[in-house]
Design a protein around this motif. Structure first.
Motif, PDB file in Angstrom:
ATOM      1  N   LEU A 109      23.619   9.305  28.630  1.00 31.77           N
ATOM      2  CA  LEU A 109      23.376   8.919  27.600  1.00 31.77           C
ATOM      3  C   LEU A 109      23.433   8.579  26.102  1.00 31.77           C
ATOM      4  CD1 LEU A 109      19.681   9.974  28.656  1.00 31.77           C
ATOM      5  CD2 LEU A 109      20.724   7.746  28.535  1.00 31.77           C
ATOM      6  N   LYS A 110      24.020  10.577  25.829  1.00 35.16           N
ATOM      7  CA  LYS A 110      24.815   9.946  24.692  1.00 35.16           C
ATOM      8  C   LYS A 110      26.147   9.587  24.961  1.00 35.16           C
ATOM      9  CE  LYS A 110      23.866  14.275  23.190  1.00 35.16           C
ATOM     10  NZ  LYS A 110      24.544  16.091  23.316  1.00 35.16           N
ATOM     11  N   ASN A 111      26.796   9.344  25.572  1.00 39.24           N
ATOM     12  CA  ASN A 111      28.566   8.505  25.658  1.00 39.24           C
ATOM     13  C   ASN A 111      28.055   6.869  25.759  1.00 39.24           C
ATOM     14  OD1 ASN A 111      30.481  10.622  26.289  1.00 39.24           O
ATOM     15  ND2 ASN A 111      29.840  10.554  28.376  1.00 39.24           N
ATOM     16  N   LEU A 112      27.269   6.542  25.822  1.00 41.13           N
ATOM     17  CA  LEU A 112      26.310   5.112  26.160  1.00 41.13           C
ATOM     18  C   LEU A 112      25.818   4.592  24.971  1.00 41.13           C
ATOM     19  CD1 LEU A 112      24.071   4.796  29.250  1.00 41.13           C
ATOM     20  CD2 LEU A 112      26.418   3.880  29.283  1.00 41.13           C
ATOM     21  N   LYS A 113      24.854   5.737  24.178  1.00 46.06           N
ATOM     22  CA  LYS A 113      25.128   5.289  22.797  1.00 46.06           C
ATOM     23  C   LYS A 113      26.222   5.011  22.156  1.00 46.06           C
ATOM     24  CE  LYS A 113      22.196   6.828  18.650  1.00 46.06           C
ATOM     25  NZ  LYS A 113      22.153   5.990  18.007  1.00 46.06           N
ATOM     26  N   VAL A 114      27.215   6.411  21.847  1.00 48.96           N
ATOM     27  CA  VAL A 114      28.384   5.741  20.846  1.00 48.96           C
ATOM     28  C   VAL A 114      28.967   5.112  22.068  1.00 48.96           C
ATOM     29  CG1 VAL A 114      30.339   6.596  21.467  1.00 48.96           C
ATOM     30  CG2 VAL A 114      29.201   8.444  21.141  1.00 48.96           C
ATOM     31  N   LYS A 116      26.936   1.842  22.910  1.00 45.77           N
ATOM     32  CA  LYS A 116      26.651   1.132  22.263  1.00 45.77           C
ATOM     33  C   LYS A 116      26.811   0.524  21.255  1.00 45.77           C
ATOM     34  CE  LYS A 116      22.160  -0.463  21.804  1.00 45.77           C
ATOM     35  NZ  LYS A 116      20.423  -0.131  22.173  1.00 45.77           N
ATOM     36  N   ASP A 117      27.161   1.726  20.205  1.00 48.02           N
ATOM     37  CA  ASP A 117      26.982   1.741  18.645  1.00 48.02           C
ATOM     38  C   ASP A 117      28.815   0.865  19.003  1.00 48.02           C
ATOM     39  OD1 ASP A 117      25.100   2.838  18.313  1.00 48.02           O
ATOM     40  OD2 ASP A 117      25.515   5.084  17.973  1.00 48.02           O
ATOM     41  N   GLN A 118      29.947   1.200  19.570  1.00 42.48           N
ATOM     42  CA  GLN A 118      31.146   0.679  19.377  1.00 42.48           C
ATOM     43  C   GLN A 118      30.797  -0.850  19.629  1.00 42.48           C
ATOM     44  OE1 GLN A 118      33.530   3.116  22.038  1.00 42.48           O
ATOM     45  NE2 GLN A 118      34.097   4.547  19.733  1.00 42.48           N
ATOM     46  N   LEU A 119      30.239  -0.891  20.516  1.00 43.89           N
ATOM     47  CA  LEU A 119      29.740  -2.768  20.477  1.00 43.89           C
ATOM     48  C   LEU A 119      29.527  -3.401  19.648  1.00 43.89           C
ATOM     49  CD1 LEU A 119      28.747  -2.715  24.356  1.00 43.89           C
ATOM     50  CD2 LEU A 119      30.979  -3.607  23.593  1.00 43.89           C
ATOM     51  N   GLU A 120      28.135  -2.740  18.721  1.00 40.42           N
ATOM     52  CA  GLU A 120      27.642  -2.919  18.155  1.00 40.42           C
ATOM     53  C   GLU A 120      28.688  -3.491  16.601  1.00 40.42           C
ATOM     54  OE1 GLU A 120      24.610  -4.315  17.031  1.00 40.42           O
ATOM     55  OE2 GLU A 120      24.622  -4.059  19.433  1.00 40.42           O
TER      56      GLU A 120
END
Length: 193
Positions: A109-114, A116-120
């Motif tokens: 989940l942490k990796n997915l959030k990172v 997602k943030d990078q995609l934003e």
């Protein structure tokens, strides 16, 4: 299996209680190569109990053959790796299924959030880049329009200058002709004929 294999299997089942099979014979019996059997023996030694003869060769009795058949089934039919087969035997046949791990889930989940943030951030960068490219295109369009208008104006001026030059030549030629005619008139008047 065809009929001859079924017959051989039935004959082997009857004689298996009495016979001891070599690696090659066991491999033929379970339809594997001797190299595969030797590899299983090396990797899964504690789980394949063989009888060792006085000559140092390993012989397979009925329980060992049954174990080889189970290994073959796990390996070929269920695509178990050697480590998974070893786990299967060590746990008494417990199926190999990864247990849900809360730490791993949190890490994912942490990796997915990172990500997602990078995609934003990438999305914002792309939007800014598109705006800059549009501005640059507008600037290039303005420059192209200026160059086109300048060239058109220069062409018009050159054409006008050419026309004026041609007209001046024509006028000069006409004037010269006139002068020539006048000279001719006066020259004829004063000529001594």
């Amino acid at each position: 299996m065809n009929e001859s294999e079924n017959q051989r299997s039935n004959n082997n089942d009857e004689n298996l209680d009495e016979l001891r099979l070599t690696v090659k014979e066991a491999a033929n019996y379970i339809n594997e190569s001797p190299g595969v059997i030797r590899n299983w023996m090396r990797e899964l030694k504690p789980h394949i109990l063989t009888i060792q003869g006085e000559n140092g060769y390993h012989y397979f009795d009925k329980p060992a053959i049954e174990r080889l058949l189970l290994i073959r089934q796990l390996s070929r039919d269920q695509n178990y790796s050697i480590k998974q087969i070893e786990y299967h035997f060590a746990t008494g046949g417990k199926p190999v299924r990864p247990e849900p791990n809360a730490e791993a889930s949190d890490l994912i989940l942490k990796n997915l959030k990172v990500i997602k943030d990078q995609l934003e951030l990438q999305k914002e960068f792309n939007a800014t880049l598109v705006q800059q490219l549009k501005k640059q295109q507008q600037h290039m369009d303005t420059q192209q329009q200026y160059i086109t208008e300048s060239l058109n104006k220069r062409d018009e001026q050159l054409l006008l200058a050419f026309k004026e030059s041609q007209q001046a030549r024509q006028e000069a030629a006409a004037t010269k002709e006139e002068v020539s005619e006048k000279k001719g008139f006066f020259a004829r008047m004063f000529s001594k004929d």
